[in-house]
Design an enzyme around this catalytic site. Structure first.
Site, short mmCIF file in Angstrom:
data_model
loop_
_atom_site.label_atom_id
_atom_site.label_comp_id
_atom_site.label_asym_id
_atom_site.label_seq_id
_atom_site.Cartn_x
_atom_site.Cartn_y
_atom_site.Cartn_z
N HIS A 187 0.86 -1.19 0.00
CA HIS A 187 0.00 0.00 0.00
C HIS A 187 0.88 1.22 0.00
CE1 HIS A 187 -3.14 2.81 1.20
NE2 HIS A 187 -3.98 1.90 0.74
N ASP A 203 -7.97 -5.43 0.25
CA ASP A 203 -8.48 -6.24 -0.85
C ASP A 203 -8.12 -7.70 -0.74
OD1 ASP A 203 -9.73 -4.16 -2.16
OD2 ASP A 203 -7.82 -3.46 -2.96
N1 CMC Z 1 4.14 -7.62 -4.79
C1 CMC Z 1 5.49 -7.60 -4.98
N2 CMC Z 1 6.26 -6.51 -4.86
C2 CMC Z 1 5.64 -5.35 -4.53
C3 CMC Z 1 4.25 -5.28 -4.32
C4 CMC Z 1 3.49 -6.48 -4.47
N3 CMC Z 1 2.17 -6.46 -4.28
N4 CMC Z 1 3.88 -4.01 -4.02
C5 CMC Z 1 5.02 -3.31 -4.03
N5 CMC Z 1 6.08 -4.11 -4.33
C6 CMC Z 1 7.50 -3.71 -4.39
C7 CMC Z 1 7.77 -2.91 -5.65
O1 CMC Z 1 8.19 -3.74 -6.72
C8 CMC Z 1 8.85 -1.95 -5.19
O2 CMC Z 1 10.05 -2.67 -5.19
P1 CMC Z 1 11.46 -1.91 -5.49
O3 CMC Z 1 11.60 -0.92 -4.37
O4 CMC Z 1 12.46 -3.01 -5.46
O5 CMC Z 1 11.29 -1.28 -6.84
C9 CMC Z 1 8.48 -1.68 -3.74
O6 CMC Z 1 7.72 -2.82 -3.29
C10 CMC Z 1 7.64 -0.41 -3.54
O7 CMC Z 1 6.51 -0.49 -4.40
P2 CMC Z 1 5.88 0.76 -5.18
O8 CMC Z 1 5.16 0.26 -6.38
O9 CMC Z 1 6.94 1.80 -5.37
O10 CMC Z 1 4.85 1.28 -4.11
P3 CMC Z 1 3.62 2.20 -4.41
O11 CMC Z 1 3.34 2.90 -3.14
O12 CMC Z 1 3.84 3.03 -5.61
O13 CMC Z 1 2.47 1.15 -4.76
C11 CMC Z 1 0.64 -0.33 -4.59
C12 CMC Z 1 1.48 0.74 -3.89
C13 CMC Z 1 -0.60 -0.62 -3.76
C14 CMC Z 1 0.18 0.19 -5.97
C15 CMC Z 1 1.51 -1.61 -4.76
O14 CMC Z 1 1.91 -2.09 -3.49
C16 CMC Z 1 0.78 -2.70 -5.54
O15 CMC Z 1 0.82 -2.70 -6.77
N6 CMC Z 1 0.10 -3.68 -4.82
C17 CMC Z 1 -0.69 -4.67 -5.47
C18 CMC Z 1 -2.04 -4.06 -5.88
C19 CMC Z 1 -2.95 -3.87 -4.67
O16 CMC Z 1 -3.15 -4.76 -3.86
N7 CMC Z 1 -3.58 -2.68 -4.62
C20 CMC Z 1 -4.58 -2.38 -3.60
C21 CMC Z 1 -4.24 -1.22 -2.73
S1 CMC Z 1 -5.35 -1.11 -1.33
C22 CMC Z 1 -6.86 -0.66 -2.01
C23 CMC Z 1 -6.92 0.75 -2.46
O17 CMC Z 1 -6.54 1.66 -1.69
O18 CMC Z 1 -7.40 1.00 -3.58
#
Ligand code: CMC
Length: 433
Positions: free
Chosen positions: A311, A368
């Site tokens: 998140h 989720d």
């Molecule tokens: N599985 C594997 N690796 C992950 C995941 C995951 N679900 N989420 C983040 N990472 C890694 C990502 O690859 C990155 O690694 P590195 O630093 O080596 O590049 C690191 O963790 C930080 O991730 P980010 O993408 O920079 O973080 P963000 O804050 O931009 O993204 C997120 C947050 C929710 C989009 C992401 O965690 C994600 O894609 N999760 C899966 C989708 C999900 O479950 N979304 C629901 C969010 S809760 C409901 C809502 O609020 O809508």
């Protein structure tokens, strides 16, 4: 809204040799902010912050999240207390009005919402224009926007009464609309609301009752539905809420602003994650395949991510996931279901929480992760999951939109950019190119 931030210090920024002081502002909880409103006027530069990781867009008194500690408060009340002790309409009143209702206030509010549950019959004809296999979110985006065509008397965002009527209508009609979308995809007859039922009961009945037999409402499922709505009701300045505020900042009427929020919610990084999560659990299929999927999610050459994990704000357990996990057990016990999906979910959670990659990056299950398991057990197809999220989040969207409109410090939203395109050049006629 009365602005309540207080100046508690100053920050000095040196821009090209010139020192400029900015106020540091404090709120009730959470990190202080540096107020950079005067930056461009005084230094001729903008800030650059794609994804807004260090940028606050507004002052808000609705929802607070402490992502490090895993805390979520609505108007000061912890989400677990609201989910366990309150009902969705009571939370809706709280989000909209700032205080929990008295018994009289609640009766009046619930009465108002139930008076507006019916849709204009003309709206039913819209559905015929959609293919039966349309994605439910495509239908929701279109039909919420279309609602603006039916209520010309409640379109003026600057009039508090018209605005409030639009909010009530949206909260009241979303379940009816969402249920019609579901029925349309199933090729079944639409079911109208019954006002003596609760918000959650009504929705379940509108979705799952059929003319051929009497529908028996399960109190456990109705309560679970209510909890799912409470857990999704608001989540401060996420993508869809910021979209609603930005759309509304131009003076667009509430139905249009909420339709923009619905569109933003659809994506798999936001509201679409519950659908993506269940599809992933199905794809994993059995406990023995989990390590393979965890390995893929850590592999940078593979775009696969563990859906339902991570998140932007929570770097700890999402407090909504804790309630959701318990609710999943209640629902599956009631229905007598022991699905492989739940077994996969539980084991995946355990293995990911023990894994160094997930621990170091502070990736915990989010809301989720379990919501899909519950909705699937209740009988909702995966494509409907985000529609249910939108239904619940409508309350948060209208509360945030209202706060935006009532905030004297807010103006039309207009981010700036750093331009790196072609330098100025002269047009060359096509015959010379
Ligand atoms: N599985 C594997 N690796 C992950 C995941 C995951 N679900 N989420 C983040 N990472 C890694 C990502 O690859 C990155 O690694 P590195 O630093 O080596 O590049 C690191 O963790 C930080 O991730 P980010 O993408 O920079 O973080 P963000 O804050 O931009 O993204 C997120 C947050 C929710 C989009 C992401 O965690 C994600 O894609 N999760 C899966 C989708 C999900 O479950 N979304 C629901 C969010 S809760 C409901 C809502 O609020 O809508």
């Amino acid at each position: 809204m009365i602005n309540k931030t207080k100046q508690t210090g100053t920050a000095t920024l040196n821009v090209k040799g010139k020192d400029i002081e900015f106020p540091i502002m404090s709120g009730t909880h959470g990190p202080d902010v540096v107020d950079v409103k005067r930056l461009y006027a005084e230094a001729g530069v903008f800030t650059l912050d794609p994804g807004f990781t260090s940028t606050g867009s507004c002052e808000s008194q609705i929802t607070f999240i402490d992502g490090e500690k895993g805390i979520l408060l609505h108007r000061g009340y912890p989400i677990d207390q609201l989910a366990e002790q309150s009902g969705f309409l009571e939370v809706a009143y709280l989000l909209l009005n700032g205080e929990l209702p008295t018994q009289n206030e609640f009766r009046e509010f619930a009465g108002l919402v139930t008076q507006h549950t019916l849709l204009h019959t003309q709206m039913d004809r819209f559905f015929d224009g959609f293919r039966r296999d349309s994605h439910p979110m495509a239908m929701l985006t279109g039909t919420v926007g279309a609602m603006s065509a039916f209520y010309p008397g409640a379109m003026d965002s600057s009039d508090p009464e018209e605005r409030n009527l639009a909010y009530i209508r949206l909260i009241a009609k979303m379940p009816t609309l969402a249920a019609r979308i579901y029925k349309y995809t199933q090729g079944q007859r639409f079911v109208d609301p019954i006002n003596e039922l609760s918000y959650g009961e009504n929705f379940l009945r509108m979705c799952f009752s059929v003319p051929a037999e009497k529908y028996k409402i399960s109190p456990t499922l109705a309560r679970a539905m209510d909890k799912i709505f409470i857990l999704h009701a608001d989540h401060e300045q996420n993508a869809s809420t910021s979209t609603v505020r930005l759309a509304g900042s131009s003076g667009a009427h509430p139905y249009a602003a909420i339709a923009a929020g619905v569109a933003s919610l659809w994506g798999p990084s936001h509201g679409g994650a519950n659908e993506a999560c269940l599809n992933m659990l199905r794809e994993i299929g059995s406990v023995d395949r989990i390590p393979e999927f965890i390995a893929r999610s850590k592999d940078k050459s593979d775009s696969f991510r563990l859906m339902g994990f991570g998140h932007r704000v929570y770097k700890n357990y999402d407090p909504r996931a804790t309630v959701m996990q318990k609710t999943a057990h209640d629902v599956l016990d009631e229905l007598g279901i022991d699905t492989p999906i739940l077994r996969v979910a539980k084991e995946l959670e355990r293995l990911a929480l023990e894994d160094d990659y997930f621990r170091e990056k502070k990736l915990y299950p989010n809301v989720d992760f379990y919501s899909g398991v519950i909705l699937d057990a209740m009988g909702f197809p995966t494509e409907m999951f985000t529609v249910l999220f939108a239904l619940a989040r409508t309350v948060g969207w209208v509360s945030q939109l209202n706060e935006f409109i009532e905030d004297p410090s807010q103006r039309i939203g207009r981010p700036r950019q750093i331009y790196t395109g072609a330098a100025q050049r002269d047009f060359v006629p096509i015959s010379d190119r």
